[in-house]
Design a protein around this motif. Structure first.
Motif, PDB file in Angstrom:
ATOM      1  N   ASN A  26       0.826  -1.204   0.000  1.00  0.00           N
ATOM      2  CA  ASN A  26       0.000   0.000   0.000  1.00  0.00           C
ATOM      3  C   ASN A  26       0.865   1.260   0.000  1.00  0.00           C
ATOM      4  OD1 ASN A  26      -2.452  -1.355  -0.027  1.00  0.00           O
ATOM      5  ND2 ASN A  26      -2.457  -1.563   2.188  1.00  0.00           N
ATOM      6  N   PHE A  27       1.950   1.254   0.764  1.00  0.00           N
ATOM      7  CA  PHE A  27       2.865   2.396   0.779  1.00  0.00           C
ATOM      8  C   PHE A  27       3.475   2.599  -0.601  1.00  0.00           C
ATOM      9  CE2 PHE A  27       7.137   4.177   1.240  1.00  0.00           C
ATOM     10  CZ  PHE A  27       6.844   5.361   1.907  1.00  0.00           C
ATOM     11  N   TYR A  28       3.970   1.517  -1.193  1.00  0.00           N
ATOM     12  CA  TYR A  28       4.574   1.619  -2.520  1.00  0.00           C
ATOM     13  C   TYR A  28       3.567   2.136  -3.542  1.00  0.00           C
ATOM     14  CZ  TYR A  28       6.419   0.381  -7.038  1.00  0.00           C
ATOM     15  OH  TYR A  28       6.820   0.458  -8.347  1.00  0.00           O
ATOM     16  N   ARG A  29       2.364   1.600  -3.515  1.00  0.00           N
ATOM     17  CA  ARG A  29       1.334   2.026  -4.461  1.00  0.00           C
ATOM     18  C   ARG A  29       1.004   3.507  -4.302  1.00  0.00           C
ATOM     19  NH1 ARG A  29      -4.206  -0.006  -3.070  1.00  0.00           N
ATOM     20  NH2 ARG A  29      -3.863   1.723  -1.667  1.00  0.00           N
ATOM     21  N   LEU A  44       7.319  12.975  -0.474  1.00  0.00           N
ATOM     22  CA  LEU A  44       6.890  14.261   0.085  1.00  0.00           C
ATOM     23  C   LEU A  44       5.374  14.388   0.088  1.00  0.00           C
ATOM     24  CD1 LEU A  44       9.479  16.747  -1.439  1.00  0.00           C
ATOM     25  CD2 LEU A  44       9.234  16.098   0.952  1.00  0.00           C
ATOM     26  N   ALA A  45       4.734  13.985  -1.004  1.00  0.00           N
ATOM     27  CA  ALA A  45       3.273  14.050  -1.076  1.00  0.00           C
ATOM     28  C   ALA A  45       2.636  13.079  -0.081  1.00  0.00           C
ATOM     29  CB  ALA A  45       2.799  13.730  -2.490  1.00  0.00           C
ATOM     30  N   PHE A  46       3.195  11.887   0.065  1.00  0.00           N
ATOM     31  CA  PHE A  46       2.671  10.924   1.031  1.00  0.00           C
ATOM     32  C   PHE A  46       2.800  11.482   2.444  1.00  0.00           C
ATOM     33  CE2 PHE A  46       2.960   7.326   3.909  1.00  0.00           C
ATOM     34  CZ  PHE A  46       1.892   6.541   3.504  1.00  0.00           C
ATOM     35  N   GLY A  47       3.933  12.099   2.746  1.00  0.00           N
ATOM     36  CA  GLY A  47       4.125  12.697   4.064  1.00  0.00           C
ATOM     37  C   GLY A  47       3.160  13.837   4.326  1.00  0.00           C
ATOM     38  N   TYR A 107       2.525   1.484   9.644  1.00  0.00           N
ATOM     39  CA  TYR A 107       3.616   0.674   9.108  1.00  0.00           C
ATOM     40  C   TYR A 107       4.640   0.354  10.184  1.00  0.00           C
ATOM     41  CZ  TYR A 107       1.674   1.635   4.538  1.00  0.00           C
ATOM     42  OH  TYR A 107       0.832   1.704   3.461  1.00  0.00           O
ATOM     43  N   HIS A 108       4.868   1.301  11.092  1.00  0.00           N
ATOM     44  CA  HIS A 108       5.802   1.045  12.196  1.00  0.00           C
ATOM     45  C   HIS A 108       5.263  -0.072  13.096  1.00  0.00           C
ATOM     46  CE1 HIS A 108       8.978   1.825  15.036  1.00  0.00           C
ATOM     47  NE2 HIS A 108       8.094   1.884  16.004  1.00  0.00           N
TER      48      HIS A 108
END
Length: 97
Positions: A3-6, A51-54, A64-65
Motif C-alpha cells: 500500500n505504501f509503494y502504491r 513528500l506528497a505521502f508525508g 507501518y511502524h
C-alpha cells in the motif's frame, strides 16, 4: 508495504506525467517527452511521491511502524523498485527512438 509503494508511486507518476506533458510542446516529438518523463520519474519521482505521502498521509507511518516496517526500509524499497522500473522503461522506450 504494498500500500505504501502504491500510494507513493501514484503520487510520483501523477507529478511526472504532468511534468512530461508540460515539456512535450518544447521538445522535438512525443517520444522525447516520454523519455524525459521516465527520467524524471526515476530520479525525482520517488522523492516527490514521498513528500506528497508525508503531506497527505503522514499518520499512516505509525501503522507501518506497528507492522514492523521502518520509514527508512519503506523509502529504500520504494526507491529501488522505482529505479529498476525506470531503467526497464527506458530500455523498452529506447527501441522506439
Amino acid at each position: 508495504m504494498w500500500n505504501f509503494y502504491r500510494d507513493v508511486t501514484l503520487y510520483a507518476a501523477a507529478v511526472c506525467i504532468l511534468f512530461g506533458l508540460a515539456t512535450v510542446p518544447a521538445r522535438d516529438g512525443i517520444i522525447n517527452g516520454v523519455l524525459v518523463t521516465i527520467v524524471v520519474f526515476g530520479v525525482f519521482g520517488t522523492g516527490l511521491g514521498i513528500l506528497a505521502f508525508g503531506y497527505f498521509q503522514k499518520q499512516q507511518y505509525y501503522m507501518y511502524h506497528n507492522l514492523g516496517f521502518t520509514k527508512k526500509h519503506l523509502i529504500t524499497r520504494t526507491y529501488l523498485i522505482n529505479g529498476f522500473l525506470a531503467i526497464v522503461l527506458l530500455i523498452i522506450t529506447s527501441f522506439f527512438v
